[in-house]
Design a protein around this motif. Sequence first.
Motif, PDB file in Angstrom:
ATOM      1  N   UNK A 280       0.817  -1.212   0.000  1.00  0.00           N
ATOM      2  CA  UNK A 280       0.000   0.000   0.000  1.00  0.00           C
ATOM      3  C   UNK A 280       0.854   1.267   0.000  1.00  0.00           C
ATOM      4  N   UNK A 281       1.963   1.238   0.721  1.00  0.00           N
ATOM      5  CA  UNK A 281       2.804   2.435   0.780  1.00  0.00           C
ATOM      6  C   UNK A 281       3.418   2.746  -0.579  1.00  0.00           C
ATOM      7  N   UNK A 282       3.657   1.708  -1.375  1.00  0.00           N
ATOM      8  CA  UNK A 282       4.215   1.963  -2.703  1.00  0.00           C
ATOM      9  C   UNK A 282       3.167   2.591  -3.621  1.00  0.00           C
ATOM     10  N   UNK A 283       1.870   2.312  -3.375  1.00  0.00           N
ATOM     11  CA  UNK A 283       0.806   2.999  -4.113  1.00  0.00           C
ATOM     12  C   UNK A 283       0.781   4.475  -3.728  1.00  0.00           C
ATOM     13  N   UNK A 284       0.876   4.733  -2.420  1.00  0.00           N
ATOM     14  CA  UNK A 284       0.919   6.114  -1.936  1.00  0.00           C
ATOM     15  C   UNK A 284       2.063   6.870  -2.600  1.00  0.00           C
ATOM     16  N   UNK A 285       3.217   6.226  -2.693  1.00  0.00           N
ATOM     17  CA  UNK A 285       4.393   6.858  -3.284  1.00  0.00           C
ATOM     18  C   UNK A 285       4.231   7.023  -4.793  1.00  0.00           C
ATOM     19  N   UNK A 286       3.712   5.980  -5.463  1.00  0.00           N
ATOM     20  CA  UNK A 286       3.605   6.040  -6.925  1.00  0.00           C
ATOM     21  C   UNK A 286       2.690   7.162  -7.373  1.00  0.00           C
ATOM     22  N   UNK A 287       1.618   7.431  -6.603  1.00  0.00           N
ATOM     23  CA  UNK A 287       0.657   8.453  -6.982  1.00  0.00           C
ATOM     24  C   UNK A 287       0.829   9.743  -6.177  1.00  0.00           C
ATOM     25  N   UNK A 288       1.791   9.757  -5.271  1.00  0.00           N
ATOM     26  CA  UNK A 288       2.020  10.928  -4.417  1.00  0.00           C
ATOM     27  C   UNK A 288       0.690  11.425  -3.841  1.00  0.00           C
ATOM     28  N   UNK A 289       0.005  10.519  -3.151  1.00  0.00           N
ATOM     29  CA  UNK A 289      -1.336  10.813  -2.664  1.00  0.00           C
ATOM     30  C   UNK A 289      -1.311  11.855  -1.556  1.00  0.00           C
ATOM     31  N   UNK A 290      -2.371  12.667  -1.500  1.00  0.00           N
ATOM     32  CA  UNK A 290      -2.499  13.632  -0.407  1.00  0.00           C
ATOM     33  C   UNK A 290      -2.862  12.892   0.879  1.00  0.00           C
TER      34      UNK A 290
END
Length: 410
Positions: A280-290
């Motif tokens: 999940x953290x790599x998704x956060x990083x890949x999309x630079x989520x707010x």
Amino acid sequence: MNVSDRLEQRLASVRLSVLRELSQLATGLGIDLYLVGGSVRDVLADAPLTDIDIMASGSAERLVESIRGRGDVNVRKASAFGTWSLTVRGVDVDLATARRETYERPGALPTVIPGTVEEDLARRDFSINAMAVSLGEDSWGTLLDPHEGVTDLSRGVIRVLHDRSFEDDATRILRAIRYACRLDFRLESCTATLLERSLPYVSRISPDRVRHEIERIFQEPRAGDMIEMAGKLGVLAAIHPGLRAEQKTLRDLQTETGDNARKAHLLLGSMVQSVADGDMESVVERLNLNSDWTRLVRDVAAVRGRLYELEDENVARSRVYRLLQGLHPHAVESCAMAATDTKVGDWLRLYLDELRHVRPLLDGDDLMALGVREGPEVGLLLTKLLDARLDGLVESVEDEEAMVRRALRM
């Protein structure tokens, strides 16, 4: 081909008046103006005209400076690419200088230099967006269509202008999907082949640019169809290997209207349902989520990690509350929509619809009036009262008072 009649029919009188005024001002400065891109596409397709995009053959900055400071003009923002967002007499207008672009490498932002009208149209993403309508007094309504956009509109196809289009800018892959679903068009056969061949270039697009395209999809009425198409074409997996189009949720969201923020949360939640907790953290990083979207995807993982307890036939309502308390409601709802176990889905919906809103009838002041000492004991008793209320062990104020008195005697 002249489309002045159609243009004037599609534009409200105030918009038409603003375009004529800007054109007259530009002519006095030796600048030619054109309606371009999606604005022309929507006029010709009889679609709702939401944006007014204007291209200046010459310096758009000179035109902006000639009207800056007028009481009825607001220059909202400018970009390094020679574009301005204006409000003129209440009408929003995007104005840009005609330009041509070169790409140093796939995925890089373009290098921009002033260009001709023809060069500007040639840099665009798809043929249906590569048309212009002259706003000049002597050529008002004349259509420029060097890439046969009118033909592709009539055929109902999305077609790129050259073979390297997706390699130069892989965000066009997501835009192709968005336009295809919005307009109910299909990808032209060569464009579909180029899209599939160019999927590896998606990894070169910056997180912010990828997320921006996803945000734009989420705002569309047919966002579910777009996510589904992106899944089938392998685009989601190209963005992040764990992303999927969760069919059950997408079907349920087809008729959703209203709260766009909730819809976006549920779409994002559906896309991460297949992402492993550790990824999940790599998704956060890949999309630079707010922070809000980051909380959502993290809480989807948290909900999934607790679902096994909801499979127990004897789970108490208070336990369900404690398992889900504090988690993002839309993360819970997303997991409810994706649940294949009916019992689990029912518990998640019960939490959302009822359990999370339950409160004791007594508050801290009531407890101290009954003799409970101020301090941690008040909080502990309130928690026990809430659990008892959730489990149906108390129903009235008298029941809660009796429970407190029993606790004080212990």
